[in-house]
Design a protein around this motif. Structure first.
Motif, PDB file in Angstrom:
ATOM      1  N   LEU A   1     -10.848  18.898  37.426  1.00 27.79           N
ATOM      2  CA  LEU A   1     -10.120  19.519  36.307  1.00 27.79           C
ATOM      3  C   LEU A   1     -11.054  20.426  35.504  1.00 27.79           C
ATOM      4  CD1 LEU A   1      -7.940  16.486  35.171  1.00 27.79           C
ATOM      5  CD2 LEU A   1      -7.085  18.710  35.932  1.00 27.79           C
ATOM      6  N   LEU A   2     -12.292  19.958  35.294  1.00 27.62           N
ATOM      7  CA  LEU A   2     -13.242  20.775  34.534  1.00 27.62           C
ATOM      8  C   LEU A   2     -13.580  22.060  35.297  1.00 27.62           C
ATOM      9  CD1 LEU A   2     -15.628  18.112  32.952  1.00 27.62           C
ATOM     10  CD2 LEU A   2     -13.597  19.221  31.998  1.00 27.62           C
ATOM     11  N   GLU A   3     -13.572  21.950  36.611  1.00 26.95           N
ATOM     12  CA  GLU A   3     -13.817  23.125  37.441  1.00 26.95           C
ATOM     13  C   GLU A   3     -12.692  24.150  37.236  1.00 26.95           C
ATOM     14  OE1 GLU A   3     -14.411  23.417  42.088  1.00 26.95           O
ATOM     15  OE2 GLU A   3     -15.440  21.686  41.200  1.00 26.95           O
ATOM     16  N   ALA A   4     -11.457  23.645  37.226  1.00 25.28           N
ATOM     17  CA  ALA A   4     -10.309  24.543  36.982  1.00 25.28           C
ATOM     18  C   ALA A   4     -10.447  25.185  35.610  1.00 25.28           C
ATOM     19  CB  ALA A   4      -9.008  23.755  37.068  1.00 25.28           C
ATOM     20  N   LEU A   5     -10.924  24.392  34.670  1.00 28.45           N
ATOM     21  CA  LEU A   5     -11.096  24.891  33.307  1.00 28.45           C
ATOM     22  C   LEU A   5     -12.145  26.004  33.283  1.00 28.45           C
ATOM     23  CD1 LEU A   5      -9.915  24.202  30.587  1.00 28.45           C
ATOM     24  CD2 LEU A   5     -11.816  22.641  30.196  1.00 28.45           C
ATOM     25  N   ALA A   6     -13.208  25.808  34.050  1.00 31.25           N
ATOM     26  CA  ALA A   6     -14.265  26.817  34.113  1.00 31.25           C
ATOM     27  C   ALA A   6     -13.714  28.118  34.692  1.00 31.25           C
ATOM     28  CB  ALA A   6     -15.422  26.297  34.974  1.00 31.25           C
TER      29      ALA A   6
ATOM     30  N   ALA B   1       0.207   9.617  34.462  1.00 26.30           N
ATOM     31  CA  ALA B   1       1.472  10.345  34.403  1.00 26.30           C
ATOM     32  C   ALA B   1       1.343  11.495  33.398  1.00 26.30           C
ATOM     33  CB  ALA B   1       2.608   9.408  34.014  1.00 26.30           C
ATOM     34  N   ARG B   2       0.598  11.233  32.316  1.00 29.70           N
ATOM     35  CA  ARG B   2       0.367  12.288  31.318  1.00 29.70           C
ATOM     36  C   ARG B   2      -0.453  13.422  31.946  1.00 29.70           C
ATOM     37  NH1 ARG B   2      -3.066  10.469  26.631  1.00 29.70           N
ATOM     38  NH2 ARG B   2      -4.162  12.448  26.550  1.00 29.70           N
ATOM     39  N   ALA B   3      -1.480  13.029  32.697  1.00 31.64           N
ATOM     40  CA  ALA B   3      -2.310  14.038  33.362  1.00 31.64           C
ATOM     41  C   ALA B   3      -1.452  14.884  34.307  1.00 31.64           C
ATOM     42  CB  ALA B   3      -3.436  13.361  34.127  1.00 31.64           C
ATOM     43  N   ARG B   4      -0.570  14.220  35.058  1.00 29.48           N
ATOM     44  CA  ARG B   4       0.288  14.935  36.009  1.00 29.48           C
ATOM     45  C   ARG B   4       1.163  15.956  35.281  1.00 29.48           C
ATOM     46  NH1 ARG B   4       4.399  11.322  39.318  1.00 29.48           N
ATOM     47  NH2 ARG B   4       4.977  10.731  37.211  1.00 29.48           N
ATOM     48  N   GLU B   5       1.701  15.523  34.131  1.00 27.58           N
ATOM     49  CA  GLU B   5       2.569  16.404  33.357  1.00 27.58           C
ATOM     50  C   GLU B   5       1.799  17.623  32.849  1.00 27.58           C
ATOM     51  OE1 GLU B   5       5.086  15.479  29.469  1.00 27.58           O
ATOM     52  OE2 GLU B   5       5.240  13.964  31.050  1.00 27.58           O
TER      53      GLU B   5
ATOM     54  N   LEU C   1       0.159  24.760  35.427  1.00 29.09           N
ATOM     55  CA  LEU C   1       0.560  25.601  36.563  1.00 29.09           C
ATOM     56  C   LEU C   1       1.595  26.642  36.148  1.00 29.09           C
ATOM     57  CD1 LEU C   1       0.657  22.971  39.446  1.00 29.09           C
ATOM     58  CD2 LEU C   1      -0.592  25.138  39.490  1.00 29.09           C
ATOM     59  N   THR C   2       2.518  26.237  35.264  1.00 27.32           N
ATOM     60  CA  THR C   2       3.536  27.201  34.841  1.00 27.32           C
ATOM     61  C   THR C   2       2.962  28.257  33.880  1.00 27.32           C
ATOM     62  OG1 THR C   2       4.214  25.855  32.970  1.00 27.32           O
ATOM     63  CG2 THR C   2       5.414  25.501  35.016  1.00 27.32           C
ATOM     64  N   GLN C   3       1.823  27.953  33.311  1.00 29.08           N
ATOM     65  CA  GLN C   3       1.228  28.887  32.340  1.00 29.08           C
ATOM     66  C   GLN C   3       0.165  29.799  32.946  1.00 29.08           C
ATOM     67  OE1 GLN C   3       1.975  29.805  29.466  1.00 29.08           O
ATOM     68  NE2 GLN C   3       3.515  28.301  28.872  1.00 29.08           N
ATOM     69  N   LEU C   4      -0.008  29.721  34.246  1.00 25.84           N
ATOM     70  CA  LEU C   4      -1.040  30.566  34.859  1.00 25.84           C
ATOM     71  C   LEU C   4      -0.623  32.037  34.814  1.00 25.84           C
ATOM     72  CD1 LEU C   4      -2.203  28.587  38.026  1.00 25.84           C
ATOM     73  CD2 LEU C   4      -3.473  29.030  35.929  1.00 25.84           C
ATOM     74  N   PRO C   5      -1.571  32.938  34.560  1.00 27.24           N
ATOM     75  CA  PRO C   5      -1.242  34.347  34.606  1.00 27.24           C
ATOM     76  C   PRO C   5      -0.817  34.726  36.046  1.00 27.24           C
ATOM     77  CG  PRO C   5      -3.519  33.979  33.876  1.00 27.24           C
ATOM     78  CD  PRO C   5      -2.967  32.674  34.272  1.00 27.24           C
TER      79      PRO C   5
ATOM     80  N   ARG D   1       2.296  35.129  34.945  1.00 26.45           N
ATOM     81  CA  ARG D   1       3.534  34.719  34.266  1.00 26.45           C
ATOM     82  C   ARG D   1       3.263  34.156  32.877  1.00 26.45           C
ATOM     83  NH1 ARG D   1       6.443  30.429  37.244  1.00 26.45           N
ATOM     84  NH2 ARG D   1       4.443  30.210  38.258  1.00 26.45           N
ATOM     85  N   GLY D   2       2.157  33.430  32.747  1.00 27.90           N
ATOM     86  CA  GLY D   2       1.875  32.765  31.475  1.00 27.90           C
ATOM     87  C   GLY D   2       0.568  33.237  30.869  1.00 27.90           C
ATOM     88  N   GLU D   3       0.074  32.427  29.941  1.00 25.73           N
ATOM     89  CA  GLU D   3      -1.146  32.771  29.217  1.00 25.73           C
ATOM     90  C   GLU D   3      -2.284  31.885  29.700  1.00 25.73           C
ATOM     91  OE1 GLU D   3      -1.993  34.745  26.637  1.00 25.73           O
ATOM     92  OE2 GLU D   3      -0.074  35.821  26.705  1.00 25.73           O
ATOM     93  N   ALA D   4      -3.395  32.474  30.080  1.00 27.16           N
ATOM     94  CA  ALA D   4      -4.548  31.700  30.555  1.00 27.16           C
ATOM     95  C   ALA D   4      -5.005  30.705  29.484  1.00 27.16           C
ATOM     96  CB  ALA D   4      -5.691  32.634  30.931  1.00 27.16           C
ATOM     97  N   VAL D   5      -4.910  31.124  28.211  1.00 27.99           N
ATOM     98  CA  VAL D   5      -5.365  30.249  27.128  1.00 27.99           C
ATOM     99  C   VAL D   5      -4.523  28.964  27.085  1.00 27.99           C
ATOM    100  CG1 VAL D   5      -5.746  30.078  24.640  1.00 27.99           C
ATOM    101  CG2 VAL D   5      -6.058  32.252  25.800  1.00 27.99           C
ATOM    102  N   LEU D   6      -3.212  29.138  27.278  1.00 21.96           N
ATOM    103  CA  LEU D   6      -2.328  27.971  27.256  1.00 21.96           C
ATOM    104  C   LEU D   6      -2.557  27.093  28.483  1.00 21.96           C
ATOM    105  CD1 LEU D   6       1.041  29.431  25.936  1.00 21.96           C
ATOM    106  CD2 LEU D   6      -0.525  27.849  24.777  1.00 21.96           C
ATOM    107  N   ALA D   7      -2.745  27.720  29.626  1.00 21.22           N
ATOM    108  CA  ALA D   7      -3.028  26.961  30.850  1.00 21.22           C
ATOM    109  C   ALA D   7      -4.295  26.132  30.643  1.00 21.22           C
ATOM    110  CB  ALA D   7      -3.182  27.904  32.029  1.00 21.22           C
ATOM    111  N   ALA D   8      -5.297  26.745  30.052  1.00 20.73           N
ATOM    112  CA  ALA D   8      -6.565  26.047  29.805  1.00 20.73           C
ATOM    113  C   ALA D   8      -6.352  24.857  28.874  1.00 20.73           C
ATOM    114  CB  ALA D   8      -7.583  27.012  29.198  1.00 20.73           C
ATOM    115  N   HIS D   9      -5.500  25.043  27.882  1.00 21.42           N
ATOM    116  CA  HIS D   9      -5.198  23.946  26.950  1.00 21.42           C
ATOM    117  C   HIS D   9      -4.631  22.748  27.709  1.00 21.42           C
ATOM    118  CE1 HIS D   9      -3.400  21.693  23.644  1.00 21.42           C
ATOM    119  NE2 HIS D   9      -2.266  21.748  24.311  1.00 21.42           N
ATOM    120  N   HIS D  10      -3.690  22.993  28.607  1.00 19.60           N
ATOM    121  CA  HIS D  10      -3.062  21.890  29.349  1.00 19.60           C
ATOM    122  C   HIS D  10      -4.051  21.220  30.301  1.00 19.60           C
ATOM    123  CE1 HIS D  10       0.893  22.342  27.700  1.00 19.60           C
ATOM    124  NE2 HIS D  10       0.926  23.634  28.005  1.00 19.60           N
ATOM    125  N   VAL D  11      -4.909  22.023  30.916  1.00 20.91           N
ATOM    126  CA  VAL D  11      -5.911  21.431  31.820  1.00 20.91           C
ATOM    127  C   VAL D  11      -6.861  20.539  31.010  1.00 20.91           C
ATOM    128  CG1 VAL D  11      -7.852  21.913  33.349  1.00 20.91           C
ATOM    129  CG2 VAL D  11      -5.785  23.302  33.495  1.00 20.91           C
TER     130      VAL D  11
END
Ligand code: GTP
Ligand code: MG
Length: 404
Positions: free
Chosen positions: A117-122, A347-351, A357-361, A363-373
């Motif tokens: 997950l931290l890798e995805a965040l990076a 289950a929270r992590a999965r959500e 995933l829905t917030q990835l550019p 379509r979405g905002e990278a900042v928001l995707a990063a928040h969820h990760v």
């Protein structure tokens, strides 16, 4: 480790025994620790404790030693829970699963998840911090593939929760059937002790009786119930209602009958359908049988509480039906989720991963995707106990026995 005389405050010798010094940080708790080993019984240990209390010591709070070990980084929360599970284990397989968790099996798997997950965040941060970089942003498809891979691993762990929780808590196995079918006798025979009252009078058992036991090393909460019939009197009716409640909650129902035939699988006692329970049909008192049972595959499992016939087969059948698929194969070698706390966190992590995933550019905002990760990683960290977890500690150690 030294041999010494233990003295009371007034100088009288209480006992002669061993004491072992564990200087910090090489002790169970990570603090300085000293252990006294005295003779057993009531008097010497009592006097030794009194002398220690007089010298300023106090009794440990429930789980305090393990809690200190967690705070001092000697073990993580999952390992601490495993200590409790190992102490509480009543079946060999339970103990084995607890040892696996204590040795860090589940922790290692979750740390790997956190790393991913931290890798995805990076990757996402690179996108946020250097949007104008010459190499261009990291393709969102690559991040998405990475996140999906993590989601699959989370899903795989979540799938172990039903078997894992059942293994830790023991499966609920209910003996049910008409009055006088021999349920209490079978209950006693399976437990190997006279726990329930047995008489020739139908309606002997009026209350449900629960006992912890094991079937081939697997933990089971075995329940004897009142016979199912159309009871009129209050006392009988209450007993039957209690039986139905247990049936509804059962993981497995052993359907007892002393006559061959007349079964309706899953419809015990006039239409009771147990939730998702598995049914095993048992022909009781088979020592009384005068003719052989017909057609083996369709016939119920024949047992006798009197001679012991069929009991081992029944034990194996119960263990197999409850734990056969899944748990048998991976309980020793693969980490399992064994508590609601684990399941809820993952289950929270999965959500959160799903939202990321829905917030990835684009379509979405990278900042928001990063928040969820980040939130997903946090859920995993809380589970392991590698972040500030005061509140989680309260919940985990509240159920510990005094001391350990
Ligand atoms: N010969 C023989 N008699 C048995 C066996 N199991 C039970 N019995 C007898 O059957 C009668 C009823 O047994 P219980 O175990 O009390 O039956 P139950 O289903 O618990 O009955 P209730 O609690 O009244 O619903 C008693 O007289 C037992 O001794 C068996 O395996 N062989
Ligand atoms: Mg009974």
């Amino acid at each position: 480790m030294r041999l010494a005389a233990f003295l009371a405050a007034d100088g009288t010798v209480i006992d002669r025994g061993l004491y072992t010094v564990f200087p910090a940080p090489h002790s169970y708790t990570g603090d300085d620790l000293i252990e006294f080993s005295c003779h057993g019984g009531l008097v010497a240990p009592g006097q030794l404790l009194a002398a220690l209390f007089a010298a300023g010591a106090r009794q440990a709070l429930p789980g305090e030693f393990t809690r200190r070990a967690v705070i001092n980084g000697r073990m993580d929360l999952l390992q601490a829970e495993a200590v409790g599970d190992l102490i509480d284990a009543t079946a060999e397989r339970q103990a084995r699963a607890a040892v696996h968790q204590l040795e860090g099996g589940l922790s290692r798997r979750l740390l790997a998840l956190r790393e991913a997950l931290l890798e995805a965040l990076a990757l996402l941060s690179y996108d946020i911090d250097f949007p104008e970089e010459d190499d261009g942003p990291i393709p969102p498809a690559r991040i998405a593939a990475h996140l999906r891979d993590v989601a699959v691993q989370v899903e795989r762990l979540l799938a172990t929760a039903p078997a894992g929780e059942r293994l830790r808590e023991g499966a609920l196995v209910v003996l049910a059937g008409p009055p006088n079918a021999g349920k209490s006798s079978l209950f006693n025979a399976l437990l190997g002790r006279e726990r329930a009252i047995v008489t020739p009078t139908p309606g002997t058992t009026r209350d449900a009786i629960e006992a912890h036991t094991e079937m081939n090393g697997w933990p089971v909460r075995l329940v004897d119930t009142a016979g199912l019939w159309d009871a009129a009197a209050d006392l009988d009716r209450l007993g039957v209602e209690m039986s139905r409640r247990y049936l509804a909650a059962a993981d497995l129902v052993v359907e007892c009958n002393e006559q061959a035939g007349g079964w309706e699988v899953g419809k015990l006692g006039g239409g009771v359908e147990s939730n998702q329970a598995v049914f095993i049909r048992v022909l009781t008192k088979c020592d009384l049988l005068t003719s052989k049972l017909p057609d083996l595959s369709a016939s119920p499992l024949a047992t006798s509480a009197l001679t012991g016939q069929g009991l081992d087969t029944l034990r194996s059948a119960i263990a197999e039906r409850l734990y056969g698929d899944g748990a048998t194969n991976y309980a020793d070698t693969e980490p399992m989720l064994t508590r609601e706390r684990h399941r809820v966190a993952l289950a929270r992590a999965r959500e959160e991963i799903g939202s990321a995933l829905t917030q990835l550019p684009p379509r979405g905002e990278a900042v928001l995707a990063a928040h969820h990760v980040r939130e997903a990683a946090r859920a995993v960290e809380e589970l392991i106990g590698s972040v500030d977890v005061e509140e989680v500690l309260e919940r985990v150690f509240g159920s510990f026995c005094v001391g350990k």
